[in-house]
Scaffold this active site. Structure first.
Site, PDB file in Angstrom:
ATOM      1  N   HIS A  60       0.876  -1.184   0.000  1.00 53.92           N
ATOM      2  CA  HIS A  60       0.000   0.000   0.000  1.00 53.92           C
ATOM      3  C   HIS A  60       0.908   1.227   0.000  1.00 53.92           C
ATOM      4  O   HIS A  60       1.719   1.393  -0.905  1.00 53.92           O
ATOM      5  CB  HIS A  60      -0.921  -0.099   1.223  1.00 53.92           C
ATOM      6  CG  HIS A  60      -2.053   0.881   1.254  1.00 53.92           C
ATOM      7  ND1 HIS A  60      -2.385   1.708   0.216  1.00 53.92           N
ATOM      8  CD2 HIS A  60      -2.956   1.166   2.240  1.00 53.92           C
ATOM      9  CE1 HIS A  60      -3.436   2.439   0.546  1.00 53.92           C
ATOM     10  NE2 HIS A  60      -3.792   2.147   1.789  1.00 53.92           N
TER      11      HIS A  60
ATOM     12  N   HIS B  19      -2.172  -2.049  -9.953  1.00 49.55           N
ATOM     13  CA  HIS B  19      -3.149  -1.476  -9.033  1.00 49.55           C
ATOM     14  C   HIS B  19      -4.399  -2.330  -9.069  1.00 49.55           C
ATOM     15  O   HIS B  19      -4.769  -2.835 -10.132  1.00 49.55           O
ATOM     16  CB  HIS B  19      -3.488  -0.028  -9.444  1.00 49.55           C
ATOM     17  CG  HIS B  19      -4.118   0.750  -8.345  1.00 49.55           C
ATOM     18  ND1 HIS B  19      -5.457   0.695  -8.082  1.00 49.55           N
ATOM     19  CD2 HIS B  19      -3.568   1.575  -7.420  1.00 49.55           C
ATOM     20  CE1 HIS B  19      -5.717   1.468  -7.048  1.00 49.55           C
ATOM     21  NE2 HIS B  19      -4.593   2.009  -6.620  1.00 49.55           N
TER      22      HIS B  19
ATOM     23  N   ASP C  96       2.848   5.653  -6.832  1.00 55.23           N
ATOM     24  CA  ASP C  96       4.075   5.530  -6.056  1.00 55.23           C
ATOM     25  C   ASP C  96       5.337   5.453  -6.910  1.00 55.23           C
ATOM     26  O   ASP C  96       6.446   5.527  -6.384  1.00 55.23           O
ATOM     27  CB  ASP C  96       4.007   4.280  -5.167  1.00 55.23           C
ATOM     28  CG  ASP C  96       3.046   4.489  -4.014  1.00 55.23           C
ATOM     29  OD1 ASP C  96       2.987   5.624  -3.514  1.00 55.23           O
ATOM     30  OD2 ASP C  96       2.351   3.536  -3.630  1.00 55.23           O
TER      31      ASP C  96
HETATM   32  N1  CMC Z   1       5.032  -6.633 -10.620  1.00 58.28           N
HETATM   33  C1  CMC Z   1       4.937  -7.829 -11.224  1.00 58.28           C
HETATM   34  N2  CMC Z   1       3.811  -8.533 -11.326  1.00 58.28           N
HETATM   35  C2  CMC Z   1       2.710  -8.015 -10.773  1.00 58.28           C
HETATM   36  C3  CMC Z   1       2.723  -6.768 -10.122  1.00 58.28           C
HETATM   37  C4  CMC Z   1       3.930  -6.068 -10.058  1.00 58.28           C
HETATM   38  N3  CMC Z   1       4.011  -4.875  -9.462  1.00 58.28           N
HETATM   39  N4  CMC Z   1       1.476  -6.503  -9.662  1.00 58.28           N
HETATM   40  C5  CMC Z   1       0.725  -7.530 -10.017  1.00 58.28           C
HETATM   41  N5  CMC Z   1       1.456  -8.449 -10.697  1.00 58.28           N
HETATM   42  C6  CMC Z   1       0.982  -9.685 -11.323  1.00 58.28           C
HETATM   43  C7  CMC Z   1       0.708 -10.759 -10.273  1.00 58.28           C
HETATM   44  O1  CMC Z   1       1.831 -11.551 -10.040  1.00 58.28           O
HETATM   45  C8  CMC Z   1      -0.420 -11.499 -10.933  1.00 58.28           C
HETATM   46  O2  CMC Z   1       0.112 -12.313 -11.933  1.00 58.28           O
HETATM   47  P1  CMC Z   1      -0.509 -13.781 -12.207  1.00 58.28           P
HETATM   48  O3  CMC Z   1      -1.903 -13.522 -12.694  1.00 58.28           O
HETATM   49  O4  CMC Z   1       0.392 -14.386 -13.214  1.00 58.28           O
HETATM   50  O5  CMC Z   1      -0.487 -14.490 -10.881  1.00 58.28           O
HETATM   51  C9  CMC Z   1      -1.234 -10.417 -11.623  1.00 58.28           C
HETATM   52  O6  CMC Z   1      -0.280  -9.383 -11.908  1.00 58.28           O
HETATM   53  C10 CMC Z   1      -2.355  -9.855 -10.784  1.00 58.28           C
HETATM   54  O7  CMC Z   1      -1.806  -9.433  -9.530  1.00 58.28           O
HETATM   55  P2  CMC Z   1      -2.600  -9.410  -8.174  1.00 58.28           P
HETATM   56  O8  CMC Z   1      -1.633  -9.568  -7.057  1.00 58.28           O
HETATM   57  O9  CMC Z   1      -3.731 -10.372  -8.251  1.00 58.28           O
HETATM   58  O10 CMC Z   1      -3.194  -7.948  -8.206  1.00 58.28           O
HETATM   59  P3  CMC Z   1      -3.802  -7.174  -6.969  1.00 58.28           P
HETATM   60  O11 CMC Z   1      -4.891  -6.337  -7.515  1.00 58.28           O
HETATM   61  O12 CMC Z   1      -4.143  -8.111  -5.860  1.00 58.28           O
HETATM   62  O13 CMC Z   1      -2.578  -6.305  -6.474  1.00 58.28           O
HETATM   63  C11 CMC Z   1      -1.121  -4.522  -6.049  1.00 58.28           C
HETATM   64  C12 CMC Z   1      -2.494  -4.933  -6.605  1.00 58.28           C
HETATM   65  C13 CMC Z   1      -1.022  -2.990  -6.083  1.00 58.28           C
HETATM   66  C14 CMC Z   1      -1.009  -4.980  -4.587  1.00 58.28           C
HETATM   67  C15 CMC Z   1      -0.021  -5.176  -6.923  1.00 58.28           C
HETATM   68  O14 CMC Z   1      -0.121  -4.736  -8.254  1.00 58.28           O
HETATM   69  C16 CMC Z   1       1.376  -4.916  -6.374  1.00 58.28           C
HETATM   70  O15 CMC Z   1       1.835  -5.659  -5.503  1.00 58.28           O
HETATM   71  N6  CMC Z   1       2.076  -3.849  -6.879  1.00 58.28           N
HETATM   72  C17 CMC Z   1       3.376  -3.502  -6.352  1.00 58.28           C
HETATM   73  C18 CMC Z   1       3.199  -2.712  -5.062  1.00 58.28           C
HETATM   74  C19 CMC Z   1       2.714  -1.305  -5.327  1.00 58.28           C
HETATM   75  O16 CMC Z   1       3.208  -0.609  -6.198  1.00 58.28           O
HETATM   76  N7  CMC Z   1       1.711  -0.879  -4.516  1.00 58.28           N
HETATM   77  C20 CMC Z   1       1.181   0.484  -4.593  1.00 58.28           C
HETATM   78  C21 CMC Z   1      -0.257   0.492  -4.992  1.00 58.28           C
HETATM   79  S1  CMC Z   1      -0.858   2.118  -5.416  1.00 58.28           S
HETATM   80  C22 CMC Z   1      -0.811   3.060  -3.996  1.00 58.28           C
HETATM   81  C23 CMC Z   1      -1.410   2.447  -2.784  1.00 58.28           C
HETATM   82  O17 CMC Z   1      -2.387   1.708  -2.822  1.00 58.28           O
HETATM   83  O18 CMC Z   1      -0.903   2.749  -1.701  1.00 58.28           O
END
Ligand code: CMC
Length: 462
Positions: A303, A342, A398
Site C-alpha cells: 500500500h 493497481h 508511487d
Molecule cells: N510486478 C509484477 N507482477 C505483478 C505486479 C507487479 N508490481 N502486480 C501484479 N502483478 C501480477 C501478479 O503476479 C499477478 O500475476 P498472475 O496472474 O500471473 O499471478 C497479476 O499481476 C495480478 O496481480 P494481483 O496480485 O492479483 O493484483 P492485486 O490487484 O491483488 O494487487 C497490487 C495490486 C497494487 C497490490 C499489486 O499490483 C502490487 O503488488 N504492486 C506492487 C506494489 C505497489 O506498487 N503498490 C502500490 C499500490 S498504489 C498506492 C497504494 O495503494 O498505496
C-alpha cells in the site's frame, strides 16, 4: 429461459426483498431488473433485485438477499466468499470516483487534474468532507481552525523520546496519533457533530506536527514548533527543515510540489487503509484510534509503503544497463516491480501522470535525479512487455513520488509518512460519511470455518 417462479418460504422471502420497481421499466411493462437464480439443490427459483446505483449505475445485488437461499428453514443461508473484497462494495460513497479502466479519478466530481492544477490541499480537504468547494469565508475559517490547532501537548515530546533513534517514522506516527485519543477523551462522543468537527480539525492540524516531530527525532534535531503564519504545506516543511533561521522560507517549487502531492494522495475511495479506518471506526471508537488504524494499514509495502520500496528497488538495480535483467527476474517470479499495478486502475494511474510531470518540474530546479533514468527505462520496458501489458500493469502513483521526495531531501522511510499526512483528509471524510450512513453497522465479515470439528480436550503437556 426458465420462467421464474416465486415460491413461498425461502424463495418467497427473497421475492419480498424486491426493491421498489423501476418506474420507467414498469411503465413500459418491463419487470424491475432482477437476477433469477435456481438453486440446483432444491430446484427453487429466486429473484434477487439488481440495483443500478450511483451516477454511473453500478449494478449490484444485496449480499443479504442471498441469505434467503437455503435448503432448510433453519439453515444459515447462502453467503458470498470474497477474500480481499475483490468484488464487494462495502458502502455507498459520494466522495471519490475512480474509473480504473479509463484512468479517471475525481473528488466529489472534480477531475483530479483540475484540483492538482488549481486548488490548495486544505480546499480539497474541505471539499472531500463537505461535498462542495468552500466559499471565501468558509475557507478562511477552515484555514484558521486548522492552523490554530497545530500544536500538540508537550507530553507527546517525551513520548517520542521513548523511541529508538532508528525507529521507523510510520511507527512513531501511528503510535502518537493513537496516543492523541488519550489527550482528547471527549472525542469518543462521535455522535456529537461538534465533537466530530473539532476532532477532524485537530487531526488535520496535528498529524503534520507529529510527522515532523518523528522526522526530527530520527535526525536527533530539536523539535520545531508550528508557525501559524505559514501555509499548511510550508508550515509542515518548516517543522521538518528549519534550523536557526527565525522564519522558514520554503523553496516555492518544493512547496507547490508538496501541495500537489498532498492533493493527489488525499483520498482514493475504498483502499486498504480507508477500509481499515471505516472498519475500525464502525466500532464507534474515537477518530484518533480509527486514523491510527489507517496509518498502520498504509505502512504496508503493498500500500503506502510502495513508494519507499520503489527507491529501494531502483537502488538495487543500480544502473540502467541492469534494467532488462531485473524485468526478467520479476517475470520469473522473484519479487514485483514496485510502483506498478493497481487493484482498480487497469490503465495508467492518472495520479502517476501528474507526478511524472511534476518530477520534471522539480528536477529542473534541483538537477536531474540520477535514478530517473532507471525509472524511465523500467517504465519503457514494462509498458512494451507482454507480461505487464497482458496483466494491465501500469505505473501507479508511487512510481515517481519517491524520486521527487528524495530530491526534496526527505529520507526514504519518510515517504509513507507524507502519504499519511495527506490521506488523513480522506480517512476523516470517509469516517464521517460512514457514521452518517444509516445502513452502516459494525463491520463484521463472515467466514468459512475450515478447522477441526468438535474434539475432546486431551493434554499434550502432562
Ligand atoms: N510486478 C509484477 N507482477 C505483478 C505486479 C507487479 N508490481 N502486480 C501484479 N502483478 C501480477 C501478479 O503476479 C499477478 O500475476 P498472475 O496472474 O500471473 O499471478 C497479476 O499481476 C495480478 O496481480 P494481483 O496480485 O492479483 O493484483 P492485486 O490487484 O491483488 O494487487 C497490487 C495490486 C497494487 C497490490 C499489486 O499490483 C502490487 O503488488 N504492486 C506492487 C506494489 C505497489 O506498487 N503498490 C502500490 C499500490 S498504489 C498506492 C497504494 O495503494 O498505496
Amino acid at each position: 429461459m426458465a420462467k421464474t417462479q416465486t415460491e413461498s418460504g425461502a424463495a418467497g422471502a427473497a421475492a419480498a426483498t424486491l426493491e421498489k420497481p423501476d418506474t420507467k421499466a414498469s411503465a413500459a411493462g418491463a419487470a424491475a431488473p432482477a437476477l433469477d437464480i435456481t438453486d440446483s439443490r432444491t430446484g427453487k427459483a429466486y429473484s434477487v433485485p439488481i440495483m443500478a446505483e450511483g451516477v454511473v449505475g453500478d449494478t449490484t445485488i444485496r449480499a443479504m438477499d442471498l441469505r434467503k437461499i437455503k435448503t432448510a428453514p433453519d439453515e444459515f443461508g447462502l453467503m458470498t466468499y470474497d477474500p480481499a473484497f475483490m468484488n464487494t462494495a462495502s458502502c455507498k460513497s459520494a466522495i471519490t470516483y475512480i474509473d480504473g479502466d479509463n484512468g479517471i479519478l475525481r473528488y466529489r466530481g472534480y477531475p483530479i487534474e483540475q484540483l492538482a492544477e488549481n486548488a490548495t490541499f486544505l480546499e480539497v480537504a474541505w471539499l472531500l468532507r463537505h461535498g462542495e468547494l468552500p466559499n471565501k469565508d468558509e475557507y478562511k475559517q477552515w484555514v484558521r481552525d486548522v492552523t490554530y490547532h497545530t500544536y500538540v501537548h508537550e507530553n507527546i515530546k517525551s513520548f517520542l523520546q521513548g523511541f529508538r533513534y532508528d525507529a521507523h517514522p510510520m511507527s512513531m506516527l501511528c503510535s502518537t496519533v493513537a496516543a492523541l485519543s488519550s489527550f482528547y477523551p471527549e472525542a469518543k462522543n462521535i455522535a456529537d457533530p461538534e465533537q466530530r468537527n473539532i476532532s477532524i480539525i485537530r487531526l488535520l492540524a496535528k498529524v503534520p506536527t507529529l510527522a515532523a516531530f518523528a522526522y526530527r527525532h530520527v535526525k536527533g534535531l530539536p523539535f520545531i514548533y508550528p508557525d501559524n503564519n505559514l501555509s499548511y504545506v510550508e508550515n509542515f516543511l518548516s517543522m521538518v527543515a528549519r534550523m536557526s533561521e527565525s522564519q522558514y522560507a520554503g523553496n516555492p517549487v518544493f512547496v507547490k510540489a508538496l501541495e500537489v502531492l498532498f492533493i493527489l494522495h488525499a483520498d482514493h475511495e475504498q483502499n486498504c487503509s480507508t477500509n481499515a479506518v471505516r472498519a475500525v471506526g464502525s466500532s464507534h471508537v474515537d477518530p484518533f484510534s480509527a486514523v491510527a488504524a489507517g496509518i498502520a494499514a498504509l505502512f504496508g509495502p503493498l500500500h503506502g509503503g510502495a513508494n519507499e520500496q520503489v527507491l529501494r528497488m531502483i537502488n538495487e538495480i543500480g544502473h540502467v544497463k541492469n534494467v532488462p535483467a531485473f524485468i526478467e527476474s520479476v517475470k520469473g517470479g522473484s519479487g514485483r516491480l514496485m510502483g506498478f499495478g493497481h487493484r482498480v486502475y487497469k490503465s495508467y494511474d492518472p495520479r502517476a501522470k501528474i507526478v511524472k510531470k511534476l518530477a520534471y518540474e522539480v528536477f529542473e530546479q534541483v538537477g536531474m535525479d540520477k535514478d530517473l533514468e532507471i525509472a524511465l527505462e523500467l517504465e519503457r520496458i514494462a509498458l512494451s512487455d507482454d507480461y505487464f501489458v497482458s496483466r494491465k500493469l501500469y505505473p501507479n502513483v508511487d512510481f515517481y513520488t519517491g524520486l521527487i521526495y528524495r530530491s526534496m531531501a526527505f529520507p526514504t522511510d519518510f515517504f509513507t509518512v507524507l502519504f499519511a499526512v495527506a490521506r488523513t483528509a480522506g480517512w476523516l471524510s470517509q469516517w464521517e460519511e460512514m457514521l452518517n450512513d444509516k445502513e452502516q453497522k459494525i463491520a463484521r465479515p463472515r467466514q468459512i470455518y475450515v478447522g477441526p470439528g468438535e474434539r475432546a480436550y486431551k493434554s499434550r503437556i502432562k
